[in-house]
Scaffold this motif. Structure first.
Motif, mmCIF file in Angstrom:
data_model
loop_
_atom_site.group_PDB
_atom_site.id
_atom_site.type_symbol
_atom_site.label_atom_id
_atom_site.label_comp_id
_atom_site.label_asym_id
_atom_site.label_seq_id
_atom_site.Cartn_x
_atom_site.Cartn_y
_atom_site.Cartn_z
ATOM 1 N N SER A 83 0.731 -1.028 0.075
ATOM 2 C CA SER A 83 0.069 0.044 -0.096
ATOM 3 C C SER A 83 0.988 1.144 -0.067
ATOM 4 C CB SER A 83 -0.826 -0.016 1.498
ATOM 5 O OG SER A 83 -1.897 -0.975 1.159
ATOM 6 N N SER A 84 1.861 1.165 0.652
ATOM 7 C CA SER A 84 2.839 2.417 0.674
ATOM 8 C C SER A 84 3.617 2.776 -0.399
ATOM 9 C CB SER A 84 3.651 2.356 1.920
ATOM 10 O OG SER A 84 4.750 1.089 1.546
ATOM 11 N N LYS A 85 3.800 1.548 -1.296
ATOM 12 C CA LYS A 85 4.273 1.932 -2.590
ATOM 13 C C LYS A 85 3.465 2.177 -3.707
ATOM 14 C CE LYS A 85 7.949 -0.514 -5.468
ATOM 15 N NZ LYS A 85 8.849 0.328 -5.348
ATOM 16 N N TYR A 86 2.356 1.541 -3.596
ATOM 17 C CA TYR A 86 1.324 1.720 -4.973
ATOM 18 C C TYR A 86 0.105 2.304 -4.369
ATOM 19 C CZ TYR A 86 4.813 -1.723 -7.257
ATOM 20 O OH TYR A 86 5.963 -1.959 -7.527
ATOM 21 N N SER A 87 -0.310 3.595 -4.741
ATOM 22 C CA SER A 87 -1.350 4.353 -4.084
ATOM 23 C C SER A 87 -2.574 3.561 -4.661
ATOM 24 C CB SER A 87 -1.441 5.711 -4.711
ATOM 25 O OG SER A 87 -1.306 5.842 -6.186
ATOM 26 N N TYR A 88 -2.558 3.015 -5.974
ATOM 27 C CA TYR A 88 -3.761 2.475 -6.373
ATOM 28 C C TYR A 88 -4.162 1.193 -6.006
ATOM 29 C CZ TYR A 88 -0.378 0.076 -9.494
ATOM 30 O OH TYR A 88 0.714 -0.524 -9.901
ATOM 31 N N PHE A 89 -3.309 0.442 -4.915
ATOM 32 C CA PHE A 89 -3.508 -0.742 -4.337
ATOM 33 C C PHE A 89 -4.472 -0.845 -3.365
ATOM 34 C CE2 PHE A 89 -1.987 -3.987 -0.854
ATOM 35 C CZ PHE A 89 -2.176 -5.015 -1.699
ATOM 36 N N GLU A 90 -5.518 -1.650 -3.236
ATOM 37 C CA GLU A 90 -6.469 -1.523 -2.170
ATOM 38 C C GLU A 90 -6.523 -2.665 -1.065
ATOM 39 O OE1 GLU A 90 -10.762 -1.143 -3.757
ATOM 40 O OE2 GLU A 90 -9.706 -0.130 -5.729
ATOM 41 N N GLY A 91 -5.480 -3.611 -1.303
ATOM 42 C CA GLY A 91 -5.292 -4.575 -0.297
ATOM 43 C C GLY A 91 -5.369 -5.918 -0.791
ATOM 44 N N LEU A 92 -5.294 -6.809 0.187
ATOM 45 C CA LEU A 92 -5.408 -8.194 -0.148
ATOM 46 C C LEU A 92 -6.533 -8.837 0.818
ATOM 47 C CD1 LEU A 92 -1.784 -9.309 0.280
ATOM 48 C CD2 LEU A 92 -2.964 -8.848 -2.027
#
Length: 231
Positions: A107-116
């Motif tokens: 999450s800290s590296k990719y702003s578009y990542f919503e989680g697992l």
């Protein structure tokens, strides 16, 4: 000790021909299909490299080979199944919690990542040789594990585990009592049982589990001096 560890009988792994009963960990990237192809590739590459390095470090710390920990991986496109060696049945929930640790880093590296979303189930699988000559797996255990990702109302910081996976964890902790202390130290928490119907109308029971102090817990081996990787 955790109160539910008393009077638990450890079940040995079962294999009949190509049939296994073991732990299955399913990793799913939330809303992966909504990302464009570039972002999908970035996330998959980062996730694969991160988990590969994590597994390699865990094996080094526990002085064990990959085949002694994992039977195989199955890609789902937006994640993967991780099938454990049946000799470590019960460790699947702990491995799932270790996988979940990386969610915040991604999450800290990719702003578009919503989680697992992560689910763990103990079930039956069958080994076969695929068209490329590689070992592969099918079975109700994989399908049942996927059903536990259908629950919509759990937090990203938790993982969903089946009733059978939870019972396997209890048996595992009874066998490897050192891990009970590790989970207490990491403030392992679990919800009350949760019953739901999957998309086929079958009743399922599971619960949410999480660590208040997230980290990576190495698999057991003869050397218990370095089971916990502190981060």
């Amino acid at each position: 000790m955790l109160k539910w560890l008393k009077n638990i009988e450890f079940a040995m792994p079962i294999k009949s021909n190509n049939e296994w009963i073991t732990d299955i960990v399913l990793i799913d990237i939330i809303n992966f299909s909504k990302l464009d192809a570039k972002h999908q590739l970035e996330i998959i590459n980062f996730l694969t490299k991160s988990y590969t390095k994590m597994i390699e470090k865990m094996l080094e710390n526990s002085n064990m080979s990959l085949k002694n920990l994992i039977l195989g991986y199955i890609s789902t496109g937006d994640g993967f199944y991780c099938i454990l060696n049946p000799k470590l049945k019960g460790y699947g929930i702990i491995l799932g919690l270790s996988f979940n640790y990386f969610s915040e880093q991604i999450s800290s590296k990719y702003s578009y990542f919503e989680g697992l979303r992560i689910a763990v189930h103990t079930g039956k699988i069958y080994e076969f040789t695929d068209i490329l000559g590689n070992k592969n797996y099918i079975g109700d255990g994989l399908n049942d594990c996927a059903r536990y990702l259908e629950i919509k109302d759990y937090k990203i910081s938790t993982i969903m585990v089946s009733d059978t996976a939870y019972e396997s964890l209890k048996a595992f902790l009874d066998r490897y009592k050192n891990f009970n202390a590790l989970l207490i130290e990491r403030e392992f928490k679990y919800s009350s049982p949760y019953t739901f119907e999957d998309k086929h109308g079958n009743k399922k029971e599971g619960r949410l589990v999480w660590l208040r102090k997230a980290g990576i817990i190495n698999p057991p081996n003869t050397n218990f001096n370095s089971m916990l990787t502190r981060t």
